[in-house]
Motif scaffolding. Structure first.
Motif, PDB file in Angstrom:
ATOM      1  N   ASP A  38       8.951  -0.966  -4.820  1.00  0.00           N
ATOM      2  CA  ASP A  38       9.714  -2.188  -4.516  1.00  0.00           C
ATOM      3  C   ASP A  38      10.111  -2.245  -3.044  1.00  0.00           C
ATOM      4  OD1 ASP A  38       9.475  -2.947  -7.143  1.00  0.00           O
ATOM      5  OD2 ASP A  38      11.511  -2.309  -7.708  1.00  0.00           O
ATOM      6  N   ARG A  39      10.506  -1.112  -2.501  1.00  0.00           N
ATOM      7  CA  ARG A  39      10.873  -1.078  -1.083  1.00  0.00           C
ATOM      8  C   ARG A  39       9.646  -1.312  -0.211  1.00  0.00           C
ATOM      9  NH1 ARG A  39      15.493   3.005   0.528  1.00  0.00           N
ATOM     10  NH2 ARG A  39      15.387   1.600   2.283  1.00  0.00           N
ATOM     11  N   MET A  40       8.520  -0.797  -0.650  1.00  0.00           N
ATOM     12  CA  MET A  40       7.291  -0.995   0.118  1.00  0.00           C
ATOM     13  C   MET A  40       6.884  -2.467   0.098  1.00  0.00           C
ATOM     14  SD  MET A  40       5.147   2.421  -0.617  1.00  0.00           S
ATOM     15  CE  MET A  40       4.448   2.575   0.999  1.00  0.00           C
ATOM     16  N   LEU A  41       7.019  -3.108  -1.056  1.00  0.00           N
ATOM     17  CA  LEU A  41       6.711  -4.540  -1.149  1.00  0.00           C
ATOM     18  C   LEU A  41       7.610  -5.344  -0.214  1.00  0.00           C
ATOM     19  CD1 LEU A  41       6.156  -5.072  -4.976  1.00  0.00           C
ATOM     20  CD2 LEU A  41       4.492  -5.460  -3.151  1.00  0.00           C
ATOM     21  N   ALA A  42       8.888  -4.968  -0.161  1.00  0.00           N
ATOM     22  CA  ALA A  42       9.839  -5.668   0.697  1.00  0.00           C
ATOM     23  C   ALA A  42       9.478  -5.518   2.171  1.00  0.00           C
ATOM     24  CB  ALA A  42      11.253  -5.157   0.440  1.00  0.00           C
ATOM     25  N   GLN A  47      -1.061  -4.197  -0.792  1.00  0.00           N
ATOM     26  CA  GLN A  47      -1.025  -3.896  -2.225  1.00  0.00           C
ATOM     27  C   GLN A  47      -1.638  -2.529  -2.550  1.00  0.00           C
ATOM     28  OE1 GLN A  47       0.663  -5.796  -4.356  1.00  0.00           O
ATOM     29  NE2 GLN A  47       0.263  -4.345  -5.982  1.00  0.00           N
ATOM     30  N   GLU A  48      -2.682  -2.142  -1.818  1.00  0.00           N
ATOM     31  CA  GLU A  48      -3.312  -0.833  -2.078  1.00  0.00           C
ATOM     32  C   GLU A  48      -2.309   0.295  -1.840  1.00  0.00           C
ATOM     33  OE1 GLU A  48      -4.971  -2.544   1.009  1.00  0.00           O
ATOM     34  OE2 GLU A  48      -5.202  -3.956  -0.615  1.00  0.00           O
ATOM     35  N   ALA A  49      -1.500   0.163  -0.796  1.00  0.00           N
ATOM     36  CA  ALA A  49      -0.492   1.180  -0.501  1.00  0.00           C
ATOM     37  C   ALA A  49       0.603   1.189  -1.560  1.00  0.00           C
ATOM     38  CB  ALA A  49       0.100   0.947   0.883  1.00  0.00           C
ATOM     39  N   VAL A  50       0.920   0.028  -2.095  1.00  0.00           N
ATOM     40  CA  VAL A  50       1.931  -0.052  -3.146  1.00  0.00           C
ATOM     41  C   VAL A  50       1.425   0.670  -4.393  1.00  0.00           C
ATOM     42  CG1 VAL A  50       3.197  -1.619  -4.671  1.00  0.00           C
ATOM     43  CG2 VAL A  50       2.938  -2.174  -2.239  1.00  0.00           C
ATOM     44  N   LYS A  51       0.153   0.520  -4.713  1.00  0.00           N
ATOM     45  CA  LYS A  51      -0.415   1.225  -5.869  1.00  0.00           C
ATOM     46  C   LYS A  51      -0.355   2.739  -5.663  1.00  0.00           C
ATOM     47  CE  LYS A  51      -3.397  -2.480  -7.374  1.00  0.00           C
ATOM     48  NZ  LYS A  51      -3.470  -2.718  -8.775  1.00  0.00           N
ATOM     49  N   ALA A  53       1.856   4.236  -3.841  1.00  0.00           N
ATOM     50  CA  ALA A  53       3.278   4.562  -3.946  1.00  0.00           C
ATOM     51  C   ALA A  53       3.695   4.697  -5.405  1.00  0.00           C
ATOM     52  CB  ALA A  53       4.115   3.501  -3.248  1.00  0.00           C
ATOM     53  N   GLU A  54       3.159   3.855  -6.259  1.00  0.00           N
ATOM     54  CA  GLU A  54       3.462   3.955  -7.690  1.00  0.00           C
ATOM     55  C   GLU A  54       3.006   5.299  -8.240  1.00  0.00           C
ATOM     56  OE1 GLU A  54       1.463   0.512  -9.208  1.00  0.00           O
ATOM     57  OE2 GLU A  54       3.119  -0.829  -8.693  1.00  0.00           O
ATOM     58  N   GLN A  55       1.828   5.730  -7.847  1.00  0.00           N
ATOM     59  CA  GLN A  55       1.321   7.031  -8.297  1.00  0.00           C
ATOM     60  C   GLN A  55       2.162   8.166  -7.718  1.00  0.00           C
ATOM     61  OE1 GLN A  55      -2.771   6.838  -7.077  1.00  0.00           O
ATOM     62  NE2 GLN A  55      -3.400   5.767  -8.926  1.00  0.00           N
ATOM     63  N   ARG A  56       2.527   8.035  -6.464  1.00  0.00           N
ATOM     64  CA  ARG A  56       3.365   9.068  -5.828  1.00  0.00           C
ATOM     65  C   ARG A  56       4.721   9.145  -6.529  1.00  0.00           C
ATOM     66  NH1 ARG A  56       4.735  12.914  -2.834  1.00  0.00           N
ATOM     67  NH2 ARG A  56       6.310  12.830  -1.204  1.00  0.00           N
ATOM     68  N   LEU A  57       5.278   8.008  -6.896  1.00  0.00           N
ATOM     69  CA  LEU A  57       6.565   7.996  -7.581  1.00  0.00           C
ATOM     70  C   LEU A  57       6.485   8.724  -8.922  1.00  0.00           C
ATOM     71  CD1 LEU A  57       9.454   6.988  -7.212  1.00  0.00           C
ATOM     72  CD2 LEU A  57       8.786   4.913  -8.418  1.00  0.00           C
ATOM     73  N   ILE A  58       5.389   8.571  -9.609  1.00  0.00           N
ATOM     74  CA  ILE A  58       5.187   9.307 -10.865  1.00  0.00           C
ATOM     75  C   ILE A  58       5.203  10.811 -10.597  1.00  0.00           C
ATOM     76  CG2 ILE A  58       3.504   9.823 -12.689  1.00  0.00           C
ATOM     77  CD1 ILE A  58       2.678   6.825 -12.487  1.00  0.00           C
ATOM     78  N   ALA A  59       4.500  11.237  -9.560  1.00  0.00           N
ATOM     79  CA  ALA A  59       4.451  12.659  -9.215  1.00  0.00           C
ATOM     80  C   ALA A  59       5.824  13.168  -8.771  1.00  0.00           C
ATOM     81  CB  ALA A  59       3.416  12.900  -8.114  1.00  0.00           C
ATOM     82  N   ILE A  60       6.556  12.361  -8.011  1.00  0.00           N
ATOM     83  CA  ILE A  60       7.890  12.754  -7.544  1.00  0.00           C
ATOM     84  C   ILE A  60       8.825  12.946  -8.737  1.00  0.00           C
ATOM     85  CG2 ILE A  60       9.941  11.867  -6.349  1.00  0.00           C
ATOM     86  CD1 ILE A  60       7.927  10.527  -4.364  1.00  0.00           C
ATOM     87  N   ASN A  61       8.814  12.001  -9.659  1.00  0.00           N
ATOM     88  CA  ASN A  61       9.684  12.114 -10.829  1.00  0.00           C
ATOM     89  C   ASN A  61       9.287  13.273 -11.732  1.00  0.00           C
ATOM     90  OD1 ASN A  61      11.548  10.073 -10.243  1.00  0.00           O
ATOM     91  ND2 ASN A  61      10.133   8.512 -10.963  1.00  0.00           N
ATOM     92  N   ALA A  62       7.996  13.508 -11.870  1.00  0.00           N
ATOM     93  CA  ALA A  62       7.535  14.652 -12.670  1.00  0.00           C
ATOM     94  C   ALA A  62       7.957  15.959 -12.019  1.00  0.00           C
ATOM     95  CB  ALA A  62       6.022  14.595 -12.849  1.00  0.00           C
TER      96      ALA A  62
END
Length: 73
Positions: A38-42, A47-51, A53-62
């Motif tokens: 969301d911050r990246m979108l703002a 869009q490719e970088a946002v995708k 970021a979504e994958q990175r966020l999954i790894a960060i939370n895991a």
């Protein structure tokens, strides 16, 4: 991402394996802030970088889940 393919959780958060739980939590929070889609979108990131970021966020939370469960045990 496949859980078995995730790198070491400490590497994901950029901390040493002997870091305290408080240090790990602070690193996790910072990583989430830096990589949140969301911050990246703002910021107008493509869009490719946002995708990514979504994958990175999954790894960060895991990584956080793994570290916090190790510390709680």
């Amino acid at each position: 991402f496949v859980p078995d393919a995730w790198p070491d959780p400490y590497d994901v958060l950029g901390i040493a394996p002997d870091a305290s739980l408080e240090q790990a939590r602070a690193a996790w929070k910072q990583a989430v802030r830096d990589s949140h889609p969301d911050r990246m979108l703002a910021r107008g990131v493509p869009q490719e970088a946002v995708k990514l970021a979504e994958q990175r966020l999954i790894a960060i939370n895991a990584a956080w889940e793994e570290i916090s469960s190790r510390q709680d045990a």
